[in-house]
Write a protein that holds these residues in place. Structure first.
Motif, PDB file in Angstrom:
ATOM      1  N   SER A  43      36.099   1.100  27.928  1.00 25.19           N
ATOM      2  CA  SER A  43      37.444   0.892  27.373  1.00 25.19           C
ATOM      3  C   SER A  43      37.476   0.136  26.028  1.00 25.19           C
ATOM      4  O   SER A  43      38.369   0.403  25.223  1.00 25.19           O
ATOM      5  CB  SER A  43      38.338   0.205  28.397  1.00 25.19           C
ATOM      6  OG  SER A  43      38.440   1.017  29.549  1.00 25.19           O
ATOM      7  N   GLN A  92      38.337   2.079  23.036  1.00 21.95           N
ATOM      8  CA  GLN A  92      39.731   2.339  22.653  1.00 21.95           C
ATOM      9  C   GLN A  92      40.101   1.433  21.484  1.00 21.95           C
ATOM     10  O   GLN A  92      40.686   1.875  20.486  1.00 21.95           O
ATOM     11  CB  GLN A  92      40.674   2.029  23.822  1.00 21.95           C
ATOM     12  CG  GLN A  92      40.552   2.957  25.011  1.00 21.95           C
ATOM     13  CD  GLN A  92      41.625   2.640  26.054  1.00 21.95           C
ATOM     14  OE1 GLN A  92      42.713   2.182  25.738  1.00 21.95           O
ATOM     15  NE2 GLN A  92      41.298   2.886  27.324  1.00 21.95           N
ATOM     16  N   ARG A 138      27.363  -3.884  35.069  1.00 22.42           N
ATOM     17  CA  ARG A 138      28.026  -4.846  35.952  1.00 22.42           C
ATOM     18  C   ARG A 138      27.002  -5.448  36.890  1.00 22.42           C
ATOM     19  O   ARG A 138      26.019  -4.795  37.235  1.00 22.42           O
ATOM     20  CB  ARG A 138      29.125  -4.157  36.775  1.00 22.42           C
ATOM     21  CG  ARG A 138      30.282  -3.705  35.905  1.00 22.42           C
ATOM     22  CD  ARG A 138      31.357  -3.005  36.720  1.00 22.42           C
ATOM     23  NE  ARG A 138      32.259  -2.314  35.800  1.00 22.42           N
ATOM     24  CZ  ARG A 138      33.281  -1.550  36.169  1.00 22.42           C
ATOM     25  NH1 ARG A 138      33.534  -1.385  37.446  1.00 22.42           N
ATOM     26  NH2 ARG A 138      34.045  -0.964  35.270  1.00 22.42           N
ATOM     27  N   ALA A 184      45.200   7.199  27.917  1.00 17.64           N
ATOM     28  CA  ALA A 184      43.755   6.967  27.978  1.00 17.64           C
ATOM     29  C   ALA A 184      43.261   7.211  29.395  1.00 17.64           C
ATOM     30  O   ALA A 184      44.049   7.187  30.340  1.00 17.64           O
ATOM     31  CB  ALA A 184      43.438   5.535  27.558  1.00 17.64           C
ATOM     32  N   GLU A 215      35.077   7.388  28.291  1.00 18.27           N
ATOM     33  CA  GLU A 215      36.417   6.946  27.957  1.00 18.27           C
ATOM     34  C   GLU A 215      37.081   8.052  27.160  1.00 18.27           C
ATOM     35  O   GLU A 215      36.408   8.752  26.384  1.00 18.27           O
ATOM     36  CB  GLU A 215      36.313   5.678  27.085  1.00 18.27           C
ATOM     37  CG  GLU A 215      37.589   4.893  26.984  1.00 18.27           C
ATOM     38  CD  GLU A 215      37.866   4.090  28.267  1.00 18.27           C
ATOM     39  OE1 GLU A 215      36.955   3.965  29.099  1.00 18.27           O
ATOM     40  OE2 GLU A 215      39.007   3.608  28.407  1.00 18.27           O
ATOM     41  N   GLN A 230      30.038   5.723  31.814  1.00 15.95           N
ATOM     42  CA  GLN A 230      31.452   6.090  31.861  1.00 15.95           C
ATOM     43  C   GLN A 230      31.772   6.988  30.674  1.00 15.95           C
ATOM     44  O   GLN A 230      31.047   7.008  29.674  1.00 15.95           O
ATOM     45  CB  GLN A 230      32.345   4.842  31.761  1.00 15.95           C
ATOM     46  CG  GLN A 230      32.377   4.015  33.038  1.00 15.95           C
ATOM     47  CD  GLN A 230      33.427   2.905  32.973  1.00 15.95           C
ATOM     48  OE1 GLN A 230      33.794   2.437  31.898  1.00 15.95           O
ATOM     49  NE2 GLN A 230      33.895   2.482  34.133  1.00 15.95           N
ATOM     50  N   GLN A 277      32.751  -1.766  30.754  1.00 17.97           N
ATOM     51  CA  GLN A 277      33.510  -0.509  30.766  1.00 17.97           C
ATOM     52  C   GLN A 277      33.463   0.074  29.350  1.00 17.97           C
ATOM     53  O   GLN A 277      33.141  -0.634  28.397  1.00 17.97           O
ATOM     54  CB  GLN A 277      34.957  -0.787  31.179  1.00 17.97           C
ATOM     55  CG  GLN A 277      35.584  -1.936  30.389  1.00 17.97           C
ATOM     56  CD  GLN A 277      36.997  -2.299  30.853  1.00 17.97           C
ATOM     57  OE1 GLN A 277      37.553  -1.644  31.707  1.00 17.97           O
ATOM     58  NE2 GLN A 277      37.559  -3.345  30.271  1.00 17.97           N
TER      59      GLN A 277
HETATM   60  N1  DAH Z   1      37.986   0.957  32.395  1.00 15.42           N
HETATM   61  C1  DAH Z   1      38.447   1.248  33.740  1.00 15.42           C
HETATM   62  C2  DAH Z   1      37.343   0.890  34.721  1.00 15.42           C
HETATM   63  O1  DAH Z   1      36.230   0.692  34.343  1.00 15.42           O
HETATM   64  C3  DAH Z   1      38.750   2.721  33.857  1.00 15.42           C
HETATM   65  C4  DAH Z   1      39.985   3.110  33.096  1.00 15.42           C
HETATM   66  C5  DAH Z   1      41.211   3.061  33.713  1.00 15.42           C
HETATM   67  C6  DAH Z   1      39.925   3.487  31.779  1.00 15.42           C
HETATM   68  C7  DAH Z   1      42.363   3.405  33.043  1.00 15.42           C
HETATM   69  C8  DAH Z   1      41.073   3.851  31.096  1.00 15.42           C
HETATM   70  C9  DAH Z   1      42.300   3.805  31.743  1.00 15.42           C
HETATM   71  O2  DAH Z   1      41.070   4.245  29.825  1.00 15.42           O
HETATM   72  O3  DAH Z   1      43.414   4.183  31.074  1.00 15.42           O
HETATM   73  O4  DAH Z   1      37.610   0.749  35.883  1.00 15.42           O
END
Ligand code: DAH
Length: 341
Positions: free
Chosen positions: A174, A177, A198, A309, A214, A212, A172
């Protein structure tokens, strides 16, 4: 002996001049000058000569060898010249023919969508950041409050580089962050688009690699209202003014509270159709308020700062925008497909 040499001279020079190929020429060289060749044959008879005659004949023989060698060399170069001429003649290029134009490509449709999103966020003062695709599991999971037993950490789900599961391909965006927060410069307004990985089998909606985006804001006094207002604005810019959204409660380990945002199906206006699979709503992204544990873990005081986020899939967005029904089309790079955009 003199006559023998004279005979050899005439015969060999004639044969060499009439020779029509390099291979034949080599055969002639062996025939006349080789170890068992005709000149050697003549020289073998030197023993029969008188002491006075021998040096004279020797000199003549050397001269003969030299002349044959020169004739061979000359013929060889004229033959290869002829060969080149023939080659050039058979491979003529008509410089007056129109050239083959190189087609200039264009941006991949998915990157058009990404550019559009970047523009929207840049317009709101966000920074675009980039980060590693090979990631420490600490950043991909642990620092995002994803505990040791979480199913997404399984080897069946995640690509690891090391036996100890410490290094992986990010699953991800994320972890960006965490990277942004650890830089220690506040406030933060950033989006981080990029590839994620994945262990999924390929089908119409899955691929082991996808993209993705972010997004994150960290500042003093940031609330869920900011999250909703910002994302509503973004969605209106992408899908058109008046697009209706809803925020459904959800769970993500790194946000609290967490939600998923849906847009009302723009095709059927919420009544239900094939585009929204009869639901009336289309899921667009996951979001939430950054978990206090995550803030604290990155050295940010959760009593002073808060943030929101989100994470969304880029392919899905592009597929919606361009009415693409199979994810594989995005990655196959079939020109016939790409040329349509
Ligand atoms: N990283 C999550 C995913 O791959 C998606 C996500 C959800 C990102 C909530 C975020 C968040 O920043 O606040 O499924």
């Amino acid at each position: 002996m003199k006559e023998l040499m004279q005979g050899l001279r005439e015969a060999s020079i004639k044969a060499i001049l009439e020779c029509e190929s390099v291979d034949e020429l080599e055969a002639l060289r062996v025939k006349y000058l080789g170890k068992k060749g005709e000149l050697t044959g003549i020289l073998r008879q030197m023993g029969k000569l008188s002491a006075e005659e021998r040096p004279i004949m020797g000199q003549l023989a050397n001269k003969l060898r030299e002349d044959i060698e020169n004739a061979l060399e000359e013929r060889k170069s004229s033959l290869s010249e002829k060969l080149m001429e023939a080659k050039l003649a058979s491979e003529t290029i008509d410089v007056t023919l129109p050239g083959l134009a190189h087609k200039a490509g264009h941006k991949h449709p998915m990157y058009n969508v990404l550019d559009q999103i970047k523009d929207i966020f840049i317009g709101m003062g966000f920074e675009i950041v980039d980060g590693p695709e090979v990631e420490l599991s600490d950043y991909n999971f642990t620092k995002l409050n994803i505990d040791a037993g979480h199913p997404s950490r399984e080897w069946t789900d995640t690509f690891y580089f090391t036996e100890d599961s410490k290094i992986c391909l990010r699953t991800q965006t994320s972890p960006m962050q965490v990277h942004a927060m650890e830089k220690g410069v506040l406030p933060i307004r950033m989006i981080a688009p990029g590839r994620v990985y994945r262990k999924d089998e390929v089908d119409a909606t899955h691929s082991p690699m996808f993209h993705q985006i972010e997004g994150m804001v960290i500042d003093k006094g940031v609330t869920m209202a900011d999250l909703k207002a910002t994302l509503n604005l973004v969605v209106e810019k992408i899908y058109g003014e008046g697009t209706v959204t809803r925020f459904r409660p959800h769970h993500f380990p790194f946000t609290e509270p967490s939600c998923e945002m849906d847009i009302q199906c723009h095709k059927c206006g919420g009544r239900g159709c094939p585009t929204c699979k009869g639901e009336g709503w289309i899921e667009v992204l996951g979001a939430g308020m950054v978990h206090p544990k995550v803030l604290a873990g990155c050295g940010i005081d959760p009593d002073e700062y808060s943030g929101w986020a989100f994470g969304m899939g880029l392919e899905r967005l592009a597929m919606g925008e361009y009415k693409i029904n199979d994810l594989r089309l995005i990655f196959e790079n079939d020109i016939r497909f790409l040329e349509q955009f």
